[in-house]
Design an enzyme around this catalytic site. Structure first.
Site, PDB file in Angstrom:
ATOM      1  N   SER A 217       0.803  -1.426  -0.459  1.00  0.00           N
ATOM      2  CA  SER A 217       0.521   0.113  -0.046  1.00  0.00           C
ATOM      3  C   SER A 217       0.614   0.811   0.117  1.00  0.00           C
ATOM      4  O   SER A 217       1.695   1.059  -0.717  1.00  0.00           O
ATOM      5  CB  SER A 217      -0.895   0.000   0.895  1.00  0.00           C
ATOM      6  OG  SER A 217      -2.074   1.153   1.212  1.00  0.00           O
ATOM      7  N   ASP A 324      -7.831  -3.568  -7.015  1.00  0.00           N
ATOM      8  CA  ASP A 324      -7.680  -2.858  -5.546  1.00  0.00           C
ATOM      9  C   ASP A 324      -8.498  -2.734  -5.050  1.00  0.00           C
ATOM     10  O   ASP A 324      -9.269  -1.069  -5.127  1.00  0.00           O
ATOM     11  CB  ASP A 324      -6.583  -1.948  -6.032  1.00  0.00           C
ATOM     12  CG  ASP A 324      -5.502  -1.782  -4.678  1.00  0.00           C
ATOM     13  OD1 ASP A 324      -5.795  -0.534  -3.919  1.00  0.00           O
ATOM     14  OD2 ASP A 324      -4.906  -2.415  -4.799  1.00  0.00           O
ATOM     15  N   HIS A 373      -6.622  -5.968  -1.081  1.00  0.00           N
ATOM     16  CA  HIS A 373      -5.445  -4.904  -0.640  1.00  0.00           C
ATOM     17  C   HIS A 373      -4.106  -5.421  -0.106  1.00  0.00           C
ATOM     18  O   HIS A 373      -5.285  -5.714   1.006  1.00  0.00           O
ATOM     19  CB  HIS A 373      -6.221  -3.721   0.064  1.00  0.00           C
ATOM     20  CG  HIS A 373      -5.182  -2.592  -0.518  1.00  0.00           C
ATOM     21  ND1 HIS A 373      -4.157  -2.804  -1.219  1.00  0.00           N
ATOM     22  CD2 HIS A 373      -4.900  -1.980   0.294  1.00  0.00           C
ATOM     23  CE1 HIS A 373      -3.787  -1.286  -1.333  1.00  0.00           C
ATOM     24  NE2 HIS A 373      -3.770  -1.167   0.291  1.00  0.00           N
TER      25      HIS A 373
END
Length: 480
Positions: A217, A324, A373
């Site tokens: 991330s 995502d 994610h």
């Protein structure tokens, strides 16, 4: 019999709220240690740091030649893992391989997903303090996924030294601004990484051959921003023998048009470009020099993977879900348990196509068509496959290909793919995707239930694919 563990290598990587460093140490050069970042709990914005402990005496190491087993590598790796476990008479439960909290010696480098003005930084500090302060961080952390020290969970790098730097700078690892009388917050992400690297050089990193900087991330984007600067730092300090590589997970964001435009009040509802444009002024960001020259005056472009990647000199492996969840959130597609509208469904499909197009020229990548994610620290990271290859296997192939290139052998290892991207067009069309749960009931959903929940039109999709609807349903039911 005395129980001993083989020499571990050092790695540095970063996951959603943290970064971790990974690297291969020369045999016998350094007792294996694990680090975890932190900060001084007595300061509001304090010091990112890491604890460590020496491993037991190392044993002899040797290389393996996999050439003869390329066609059946997965079965071979299973045998290797079983053999590795049988070689350790000491129970894993009795051995302590947890990462220990450790504070950096340089107290001038302090902590700060991210914030871009005083109002939302104040809110972030009050509601998510663990992302801006180390005062509540635990003294130890057990690694999972690529951080695991168990070969069955981490088949390629389970015996590496690991350094875990929690994300506390709120600047996507790009800032270089200390706290001042006019600013209550410090944004020092880029300096934190460099300071950790410099301190690790005094603990054995100077003997390393390979340093892998990885992250998820915000940490994944941070890898793209820092892999070249970290390598350049090591070269400036005279450590030209250390090869620096990157592993960016779920950090390949797009600067696309939102599904529904809203005022930029916080990081959740603001367009990605607007957040970055405001943030870089607040953070005093540092972007890689080659990217800065490519986008002079518009350095915000360097925070988007497909724009910064062509300017990066060091090898980087990209891991990215094609659908995502974080990208969908900033694009104002909120999957709250209600069936999506047709326009949302088209937007989601187009997002997968856009991501696929930006990744097509990336030589080393793993992109499943799943709605999720983060990846590399998940327990299921060994289960998801693209074209029959798992991510740990693909990373092993990438590692081998880089070794072959260093020996002037430009051809990739036989039967060892490193460019893996799903071609199916909708979320979770890959049957190995992680389990999806109905947000209202908590029940697991199979592929058909999930697609129906998402507003999937079987008749329309079958027509688009040129097949009978019953055949399409049969394929989905069988996981084809």
């Amino acid at each position: 019999m005395k129980c001993r563990r083989p020499q571990r290598s050092v790695r540095v990587m970063g996951v959603i709220h943290w970064a971790v460093m990974l690297g291969l140490i020369q045999s016998g050069a350094l007792g294996a240690r694990r680090f975890r970042g932190g900060r001084n709990p007595q300061q509001r914005r304090a010091l990112p740091t890491a604890h460590y402990r020496d491993r037991a005496e190392t044993t002899e190491s040797f290389s393996l030649d996999f050439t003869a087993v390329e066609e059946n590598m997965d079965n071979f790796m299973t045998q290797v893992k079983n053999l590795a476990q049988s070689l350790y008479p000491c129970s894993a439960q009795k051995l302590d391989y947890d990462m220990k909290l450790h504070f950096l010696e340089n107290t001038s480098v302090s902590c700060g997903w991210f914030c871009f003005n005083k109002e939302n930084c104040d809110s972030r500090y009050e509601t998510m303090r663990r992302l801006m302060s180390s005062s509540k961080w635990p003294q130890t952390k057990t690694g999972t996924g690529i951080l695991s020290s168990l070969p069955e969970q981490n088949p390629h790098w389970w015996n590496a030294n690991m350094v875990f730097i929690p994300y506390c700078s709120s600047d996507i690892w790009s800032g270089a601004t200390p706290k001042t009388d006019k600013n209550d917050y410090a944004f020092m992400g880029s300096l934190i990484i460099k300071e950790v690297v410099k301190e690790l050089l005094t603990k054995g990193l100077d003997n390393a051959k390979i340093l892998l900087l990885a992250g998820s991330s915000a940490g994944g984007t941070g890898v793209l921003l820092n892999v070249d600067p970290v390598s350049e730092l090591l070269e400036e300090l005279g450590h030209t023998n250390i090869q620096v590589r990157g592993l960016s997970d779920s950090g390949w964001f797009l600067d696309n048009k939102q599904y529904r435009c809203t005022d930029c009040m916080d990081t959740i509802n603001s367009a990605p470009t607007e957040v970055i444009k405001r943030g870089i002024k607040y953070w005093g960001d540092v972007v890689p020099e080659r990217c800065r020259q490519a986008y002079e005056g518009k350095e915000w472009n360097c925070f988007f993977g497909y724009k910064v990647y062509p300017t990066i000199k060091r090898p980087v492996f990209i891991v990215q879900w094609l659908f995502d969840e974080a990208q969908l959130t900033v694009d104002n597609i909120h999957l709250t348990g209600q069936p999506v509208q047709e326009g949302q469904w088209r937007y989601i499909q187009n997002l997968g196509s856009e991501l696929r197009n930006t990744l097509k020229d990336v030589p080393a990548m793993f992109a499943p068509a799943c709605l999720s994610h983060e990846f590399i620290t998940r327990n299921y990271w060994t289960d998801v496959q693209v074209k029959g290859t798992s991510l740990p296997r693909a990373l092993h192939c990438w590692d081998r290909s880089l070794q072959e290139n260093s020996r002037n052998n430009k051809s990739p290892p036989k039967g060892c793919p490193v460019h893996l991207i799903d071609s199916c067009p909708w979320p979770h069309c890959n049957p190995t995707c992680p389990t999806i749960r109905d947000q209202s009931t908590g029940q697991e959903m199979n592929v058909i239930q999930f697609l129906m929940h998402m507003g999937f039109d079987v008749q329309k999709m079958a027509h688009q694919q040129g097949m009978d609807p019953s055949k399409l349903l049969g394929m989905l039911s069988s996981g084809s």
